[in-house]
Design a protein around this motif. Sequence first.
Motif, PDB file in Angstrom:
ATOM      1  N   ALA A 167       0.816  -1.221   0.000  1.00  0.00           N
ATOM      2  CA  ALA A 167       0.000   0.000   0.000  1.00  0.00           C
ATOM      3  C   ALA A 167       0.847   1.267   0.000  1.00  0.00           C
ATOM      4  CB  ALA A 167      -0.934   0.010   1.215  1.00  0.00           C
ATOM      5  N   LEU A 210      -7.464   3.974  -6.224  1.00  0.00           N
ATOM      6  CA  LEU A 210      -7.725   3.963  -4.777  1.00  0.00           C
ATOM      7  C   LEU A 210      -8.892   3.029  -4.463  1.00  0.00           C
ATOM      8  CD1 LEU A 210      -7.401   7.760  -3.881  1.00  0.00           C
ATOM      9  CD2 LEU A 210      -5.850   5.937  -3.200  1.00  0.00           C
ATOM     10  N   THR A 239      -6.538   8.498   1.994  1.00  0.00           N
ATOM     11  CA  THR A 239      -6.407   7.042   2.116  1.00  0.00           C
ATOM     12  C   THR A 239      -6.617   6.530   3.534  1.00  0.00           C
ATOM     13  OG1 THR A 239      -4.005   7.340   2.297  1.00  0.00           O
ATOM     14  CG2 THR A 239      -4.890   6.798   0.131  1.00  0.00           C
ATOM     15  N   TYR A 275      -1.471   2.053  -2.879  1.00  0.00           N
ATOM     16  CA  TYR A 275      -2.637   2.762  -2.337  1.00  0.00           C
ATOM     17  C   TYR A 275      -2.292   4.178  -1.862  1.00  0.00           C
ATOM     18  CZ  TYR A 275      -6.672   3.296   0.859  1.00  0.00           C
ATOM     19  OH  TYR A 275      -7.778   3.730   1.517  1.00  0.00           O
ATOM     20  N   HIS A 276      -1.389   4.288  -0.908  1.00  0.00           N
ATOM     21  CA  HIS A 276      -1.029   5.612  -0.381  1.00  0.00           C
ATOM     22  C   HIS A 276      -0.306   6.443  -1.433  1.00  0.00           C
ATOM     23  CE1 HIS A 276      -2.434   4.421   3.513  1.00  0.00           C
ATOM     24  NE2 HIS A 276      -1.555   3.449   3.628  1.00  0.00           N
ATOM     25  N   PHE A 287      -8.025  -0.736  -5.091  1.00  0.00           N
ATOM     26  CA  PHE A 287      -7.241  -1.341  -4.004  1.00  0.00           C
ATOM     27  C   PHE A 287      -8.158  -1.735  -2.851  1.00  0.00           C
ATOM     28  CE2 PHE A 287      -4.902  -1.324  -0.047  1.00  0.00           C
ATOM     29  CZ  PHE A 287      -3.694  -1.932  -0.362  1.00  0.00           C
ATOM     30  N   ARG A 288      -9.028  -0.819  -2.451  1.00  0.00           N
ATOM     31  CA  ARG A 288      -9.931  -1.102  -1.334  1.00  0.00           C
ATOM     32  C   ARG A 288     -10.826  -2.301  -1.646  1.00  0.00           C
ATOM     33  NH1 ARG A 288     -11.537   5.152  -0.309  1.00  0.00           N
ATOM     34  NH2 ARG A 288      -9.946   5.678   1.235  1.00  0.00           N
TER      35      ARG A 288
END
Length: 599
Positions: free
Chosen positions: A163, A236, A513, A167-168, A239-240
Motif C-alpha cells: 500500500a 484507490l 487514504t 494505495y497511499h 485497491f480497497r
Amino acid sequence: MKSKLSLTWNLESVFPGGSSSKDLNDFLGKLEEDVKQIRTYIMGTAAPSDIEGTKAFDGFIAAYASCVERASEASSFVSCLGAQDQQDKKAVQLSGKVTNLQAQIKSVSAEFEHLLRSTDDGVWKQWMEREEVRELSFVLSESREHAREKLSPELESLALDLAVDGYHGWGEFYDTIVSHVQIPFDDNGATVMLSAGQAANKLHDPSRATREAMFDKWEETWTKAEDYCADTLNHLAGFRLKLYDRRGWDGILKEPLTINRMSQQTLDAMWNVIIDNKPVFVKYLERKAQILGVEKLSWADVEAPIGTVSGKITYQEAAEEIVKQFRTFSPKLAEFTEMAFDNEWIEAEDRPGKRPGGFCTSLSVSKETRIFMTYAGTASNVSTLAHELGHGYHQHLMNELHVLNQDYAMNVAETASTFAEMIVADALVKAAIDPQEKLALLEEKIQNSIAFFMNIHSRFLFETRFYDLRKNGLVSAHELSKLMEEAQEEAFCGALSSYHPHFWAAKLHFYITDVPFYNFPYTFGYMFSTGLYVRAQQEGASFAEKYDLLLQDTGVMTVEELASKHLAVDLTGPEFWQSAIDLCVADVNEFMEMTEHLV
C-alpha cells in the motif's frame, strides 16, 4: 491574549529547520530503529498460554505505543510542511518516509492483533483484568475482534507494505495534481494566477458575476485534470475493493462504519431523519433564489452570502470574538484557544502556494496542535477557525489519556469541531443588532445545514454508487461526472439550476487514504453536536464538564455507547436526530420570517 497575533504558525519549536531539519532526521532515524526492534520482538513471540505469559507483553505495549505516538508526531509535522508550501519537494520525500514507517507500525499491529486473536478466551479475560492493561481493555478487545475479520498477519502485512507505493502512493499523487492547479482571475483588469485554495475562496464572493466567472474557470481547470484524477480515484477504490474481497467483506461501508465505531442502523436513522426534513431546506433554497433574483440557484449561488456583514473581519477581531464566545460555554475551552493563538499554532496567511482547505493536526509528543487555513476576513473564515479550534480542544483533552486510548474516529472528531463552530455562530446571530448583519450571520449558520444535509449527502450517494460501478471495472471521467451530477440533483431535491460535475475531482476528501468514505462522519458530527448543543442550552453551565467527559470517552466507546452513557439516548432511533434537526429547522423558519419582505 496577545494584542498583535501572527498569521503564520511556528513549526520551528517542533523541529527547527523545516524539511531540512537535522532534529527531524535524527527523530525519524531513532523511530526507525525502534520500529525494527518491536517488529523483531513480535515476529518471534507466541500467544500467551497463561496469565503469567501476558506479563511479557507489558514492555512491548509501552514500546509500541511510543512508536505510534512518535510516528503521529512526524506525520503531523510533515503534513504541515507540505500544506504551507506545496512546492517543498523535501516535504514530499519526508512524507513518503513517514508513510513507510507508519506502514511498518501497522504491520507490527497486525502481528500483535494475530496474537490477541490466538489467545485463549479464559486467558484473555484474566489478561484484561490485570491492572497494567485494564485501561486498554476496550482498544485491545476491539483489535482482537478486528483481527478475526482480516487475513492472516502475513497477508495483512504484505498488503500494508504494498500500500505504501500503491494505495497511499496514489493518494499522494493527488496532492501533486492539486499543487499544479493554477486558475486565472481578473483582478481589476490584471490577470493573476490563483492556487486552488485561493480560487476556492472566490467561489464564496458576494458578487454573483465573480462567483459565476470563477466557477466556470474552476470547472474548466478540473476538466483539464479529470483524466489524472479519474485514474487516481479508480486505483484507490480498486485497491480497497480487492482488499475487502480477499477479507471476505461484502459491504463497502463495513470498513468506514467499523472505523467510526457506529452501526448501519445508526447511519440509516440519521439519514432518514434528514431526508424526511429536506422539504424545509428546499423552501430556504427557493427563497434564496427569489432574493437573488433568479428562478433557481446555480451551484455557485448556494453559498452566496445574503445580507451584509460590515466590512472584513480582521484576524485579530476573529480571534478575540472566538475566545469571548467560547468563554460563555467553558473557561477551559477559552483558555486553550488563547494558548493556541498566543503560541502561534495557527497558519492563516492568505498567500500563494498553500494547499487548499483547512485542517487541525495534533503533535502527540509535543502535546501541541497546529491549525491550517487561509484566512480572508469572511464570516465563513471565522467559522472555519472556530471549527478547527474545536478539533484542537478535543485533542487537548485527550492528551491526559494513554496514547492508545486517544484514537478517536472522524465522526466524533467532527462533533467537537462543529460544536465549537456552533457556539460562535449562534452567539453572533443573537448579538447582531443591524438586521442585514443578523440576516447574513443567520444565513451563514443555515449554510452549514445545507452543506451537511445536502452537499455531503450527495458525496455519500456518489461514492456509494461509484464503488458499485467500480466492482465491474474502471469508471471513466465522463461517468464519474455524470454520477456526481445525478447525486447532487437527488441530494438537493432538484432545487438547483446547475450542479458541479467535477466536484469529485476537486474535492480532496475523495482521495484521503486513511479514512474511506470521508463524508457521512461530517454529517454525524454536525447532527450529534447539534443534539449536544440542544442539551447544553437545557442544562446550562453544568453541561461543560459533561461535554469534556464525553469527548474524553470518544476513543474507548462506540458512538451508541457514548450517547447512552453521557446523554441517555438511543442513536439507532429517530428521536435524538429529530431533536437535533429541529434546531436547524428553527433557523430556517427565522430566515423565512426575516426575508418575507424581500420577495
